[in-house]
Design a protein around this motif. Sequence first.
Motif, PDB file in Angstrom:
ATOM      1  N   ILE A  21       0.867  -1.337  -0.021  1.00 24.41           N
ATOM      2  CA  ILE A  21      -0.100  -0.082   0.019  1.00 24.41           C
ATOM      3  C   ILE A  21       0.899   1.292   0.034  1.00 24.41           C
ATOM      4  CG2 ILE A  21      -1.587   1.372   1.539  1.00 24.41           C
ATOM      5  CD1 ILE A  21      -2.714  -1.367   2.571  1.00 24.41           C
ATOM      6  N   SER A  22       0.541   2.183  -0.874  1.00 28.80           N
ATOM      7  CA  SER A  22       1.356   3.367  -1.143  1.00 28.80           C
ATOM      8  C   SER A  22       0.320   4.476  -1.193  1.00 28.80           C
ATOM      9  CB  SER A  22       2.526   3.298  -2.063  1.00 28.80           C
ATOM     10  OG  SER A  22       3.093   4.849  -2.125  1.00 28.80           O
ATOM     11  N   VAL A  23       0.123   5.516  -0.302  1.00 34.34           N
ATOM     12  CA  VAL A  23      -0.693   6.608  -0.625  1.00 34.34           C
ATOM     13  C   VAL A  23       0.127   7.828  -0.428  1.00 34.34           C
ATOM     14  CG1 VAL A  23      -2.721   5.637   0.094  1.00 34.34           C
ATOM     15  CG2 VAL A  23      -1.263   6.434   1.999  1.00 34.34           C
ATOM     16  N   GLN A  24       0.084   8.872  -1.559  1.00 36.75           N
ATOM     17  CA  GLN A  24       1.029   9.922  -1.568  1.00 36.75           C
ATOM     18  C   GLN A  24       0.020  11.123  -1.762  1.00 36.75           C
ATOM     19  OE1 GLN A  24       4.194   9.524  -0.912  1.00 36.75           O
ATOM     20  NE2 GLN A  24       4.206   7.383  -0.833  1.00 36.75           N
ATOM     21  N   PRO A  25       0.838  12.392  -1.569  1.00 36.59           N
ATOM     22  CA  PRO A  25       0.104  13.680  -1.635  1.00 36.59           C
ATOM     23  C   PRO A  25       0.145  13.931  -3.187  1.00 36.59           C
ATOM     24  CG  PRO A  25       2.591  14.022  -0.888  1.00 36.59           C
ATOM     25  CD  PRO A  25       2.000  12.258  -1.013  1.00 36.59           C
ATOM     26  N   SER A  26      -0.903  14.607  -3.740  1.00 35.31           N
ATOM     27  CA  SER A  26      -0.989  15.158  -5.076  1.00 35.31           C
ATOM     28  C   SER A  26      -1.578  16.376  -5.052  1.00 35.31           C
ATOM     29  CB  SER A  26      -2.205  14.164  -5.807  1.00 35.31           C
ATOM     30  OG  SER A  26      -3.386  14.434  -5.171  1.00 35.31           O
ATOM     31  N   VAL A  30      -4.749  13.733  -2.311  1.00 41.66           N
ATOM     32  CA  VAL A  30      -3.955  12.243  -2.290  1.00 41.66           C
ATOM     33  C   VAL A  30      -4.061  11.487  -3.523  1.00 41.66           C
ATOM     34  CG1 VAL A  30      -5.712  11.301  -1.087  1.00 41.66           C
ATOM     35  CG2 VAL A  30      -3.395  10.398  -0.647  1.00 41.66           C
ATOM     36  N   VAL A  31      -3.140  10.578  -3.724  1.00 40.95           N
ATOM     37  CA  VAL A  31      -3.194   9.826  -4.775  1.00 40.95           C
ATOM     38  C   VAL A  31      -2.763   8.227  -4.134  1.00 40.95           C
ATOM     39  CG1 VAL A  31      -0.977  10.103  -5.637  1.00 40.95           C
ATOM     40  CG2 VAL A  31      -2.561   9.146  -7.157  1.00 40.95           C
ATOM     41  N   VAL A  32      -3.482   7.248  -4.521  1.00 39.86           N
ATOM     42  CA  VAL A  32      -3.262   5.911  -4.143  1.00 39.86           C
ATOM     43  C   VAL A  32      -2.318   5.157  -5.194  1.00 39.86           C
ATOM     44  CG1 VAL A  32      -4.023   3.675  -3.508  1.00 39.86           C
ATOM     45  CG2 VAL A  32      -5.318   5.636  -2.921  1.00 39.86           C
ATOM     46  N   GLU A  33      -1.053   5.406  -5.068  1.00 37.61           N
ATOM     47  CA  GLU A  33       0.156   4.865  -5.984  1.00 37.61           C
ATOM     48  C   GLU A  33       0.130   3.452  -6.105  1.00 37.61           C
ATOM     49  OE1 GLU A  33       3.655   6.623  -5.228  1.00 37.61           O
ATOM     50  OE2 GLU A  33       3.296   8.381  -6.334  1.00 37.61           O
ATOM     51  N   MET A  34      -0.091   2.666  -4.822  1.00 37.77           N
ATOM     52  CA  MET A  34      -0.080   1.326  -4.831  1.00 37.77           C
ATOM     53  C   MET A  34      -1.106   0.602  -4.023  1.00 37.77           C
ATOM     54  SD  MET A  34       3.498  -0.901  -4.366  1.00 37.77           S
ATOM     55  CE  MET A  34       4.299   0.073  -5.194  1.00 37.77           C
ATOM     56  N   LEU A  35      -1.828  -0.433  -4.668  1.00 34.83           N
ATOM     57  CA  LEU A  35      -2.797  -1.238  -3.756  1.00 34.83           C
ATOM     58  C   LEU A  35      -2.907  -2.681  -4.199  1.00 34.83           C
ATOM     59  CD1 LEU A  35      -4.956  -0.074  -1.690  1.00 34.83           C
ATOM     60  CD2 LEU A  35      -6.667  -0.090  -3.387  1.00 34.83           C
ATOM     61  N   ASP A  36      -1.771  -3.394  -3.988  1.00 38.28           N
ATOM     62  CA  ASP A  36      -1.383  -4.605  -4.379  1.00 38.28           C
ATOM     63  C   ASP A  36      -1.757  -5.704  -3.669  1.00 38.28           C
ATOM     64  OD1 ASP A  36      -0.333  -3.160  -6.524  1.00 38.28           O
ATOM     65  OD2 ASP A  36       1.631  -3.496  -5.982  1.00 38.28           O
ATOM     66  N   ARG A  37      -2.434  -6.571  -4.136  1.00 38.92           N
ATOM     67  CA  ARG A  37      -2.857  -7.808  -3.335  1.00 38.92           C
ATOM     68  C   ARG A  37      -1.803  -8.541  -2.947  1.00 38.92           C
ATOM     69  NH1 ARG A  37      -8.045 -12.130  -4.849  1.00 38.92           N
ATOM     70  NH2 ARG A  37      -6.822 -13.780  -3.466  1.00 38.92           N
ATOM     71  N   GLY A  38      -1.755  -9.092  -1.898  1.00 35.06           N
ATOM     72  CA  GLY A  38      -0.614 -10.006  -1.548  1.00 35.06           C
ATOM     73  C   GLY A  38      -1.000 -11.789  -1.500  1.00 35.06           C
ATOM     74  N   ASP A  39      -0.394 -12.238  -1.046  1.00 37.45           N
ATOM     75  CA  ASP A  39      -0.613 -13.921  -0.740  1.00 37.45           C
ATOM     76  C   ASP A  39      -1.670 -14.098  -0.033  1.00 37.45           C
ATOM     77  OD1 ASP A  39       1.123 -14.880  -2.384  1.00 37.45           O
ATOM     78  OD2 ASP A  39       2.768 -14.818  -0.852  1.00 37.45           O
ATOM     79  N   LEU A  72       3.464  -7.242   4.690  1.00 38.20           N
ATOM     80  CA  LEU A  72       2.591  -6.350   4.229  1.00 38.20           C
ATOM     81  C   LEU A  72       3.694  -4.935   4.446  1.00 38.20           C
ATOM     82  CD1 LEU A  72      -0.150  -4.891   4.322  1.00 38.20           C
ATOM     83  CD2 LEU A  72      -0.290  -4.909   6.739  1.00 38.20           C
ATOM     84  N   ASP A  73       3.803  -4.208   3.247  1.00 41.79           N
ATOM     85  CA  ASP A  73       4.441  -3.020   3.328  1.00 41.79           C
ATOM     86  C   ASP A  73       3.450  -1.772   3.025  1.00 41.79           C
ATOM     87  OD1 ASP A  73       7.046  -4.464   3.189  1.00 41.79           O
ATOM     88  OD2 ASP A  73       6.953  -4.909   1.316  1.00 41.79           O
ATOM     89  N   ILE A  74       3.835  -0.833   3.817  1.00 44.73           N
ATOM     90  CA  ILE A  74       2.911   0.326   4.039  1.00 44.73           C
ATOM     91  C   ILE A  74       3.586   1.692   3.686  1.00 44.73           C
ATOM     92  CG2 ILE A  74       1.186   1.764   5.201  1.00 44.73           C
ATOM     93  CD1 ILE A  74       0.506  -1.044   6.609  1.00 44.73           C
ATOM     94  N   ALA A  75       3.324   2.474   2.996  1.00 51.64           N
ATOM     95  CA  ALA A  75       4.100   3.735   2.852  1.00 51.64           C
ATOM     96  C   ALA A  75       3.019   4.788   3.001  1.00 51.64           C
ATOM     97  CB  ALA A  75       4.928   3.869   1.624  1.00 51.64           C
ATOM     98  N   VAL A  76       3.251   5.909   3.846  1.00 51.14           N
ATOM     99  CA  VAL A  76       2.338   7.129   3.679  1.00 51.14           C
ATOM    100  C   VAL A  76       3.126   8.273   3.544  1.00 51.14           C
ATOM    101  CG1 VAL A  76       0.935   8.385   5.372  1.00 51.14           C
ATOM    102  CG2 VAL A  76       1.214   5.908   5.692  1.00 51.14           C
ATOM    103  N   GLY A  77       2.506   8.963   2.551  1.00 53.59           N
ATOM    104  CA  GLY A  77       3.348  10.350   1.956  1.00 53.59           C
ATOM    105  C   GLY A  77       3.222  11.378   2.935  1.00 53.59           C
TER     106      GLY A  77
END
Length: 250
Positions: A21-26, A30-39, A72-77
Amino acid sequence: MTISTLTSTEPDVAPVLPTRISVQPSATGVVVEMLDRGDFLAPRLLSIDGARVRIALVGCCAMLVAGDRLELDIAVGAGVELELVEPSGTVAYNARGGNASWTARVTVACGGVLRWQAAPLVISEGADLTRCITIDLAEDARAVSSEVVVLGRSGERGGALRSSQHVTYAAAPLLVEELDLTDPELRSCPGILGDYRVIGTVAIFGHRPDTLPSPTATYLAGPGALARVLSHAAHTIEHEMDQWWRAWNR
């Protein structure tokens, strides 16, 4: 000429597909740059309101059993506020001699906020789980978390849990905690858990609150505080933890 062939006796291990998951400022908020399903977890976007984002972590399958490796990898901008929602709890099942792991890696940029009110984690009889959470906060970033760990389902003592939480703020250590609850006899000693089997924790990192919400809360050495409660049943601490959560999310 004799040619010897070396073969590995190690079992093949499938690569882990993490949930990202990656949410970044725009320019518009805000823009959701990454919303990838995992195992094991599928992130689902619930809402965007200005710079605020709500995302649900939805389970893809029954978990956690022996051999499961949830990541789980999470990035908050910068300046973004992310709230994570868990519709259902997680159960670590009887590993039958095996083990499982649950790993979360979080980064929050300057001015960013993470709010994570996790659903209960249940460690079933015979389970063997290693859980690791790392949170890297930039200066002026903040994270508020709430979690409940239940050792055993109804009538069980619960399996083995190794849990670590490492939090840094502005590149300096803020919380380094290692919790070893692998031995039922040792963890039941006075001064550890006694006969309690439920551990509830609410923590705030990156901000030092003016007051502590209960006698069991404590300030950290840096900007942050932690409150913890023990109980025999998870439902008995819901009200108390909800009060702490509201106090530290104002």
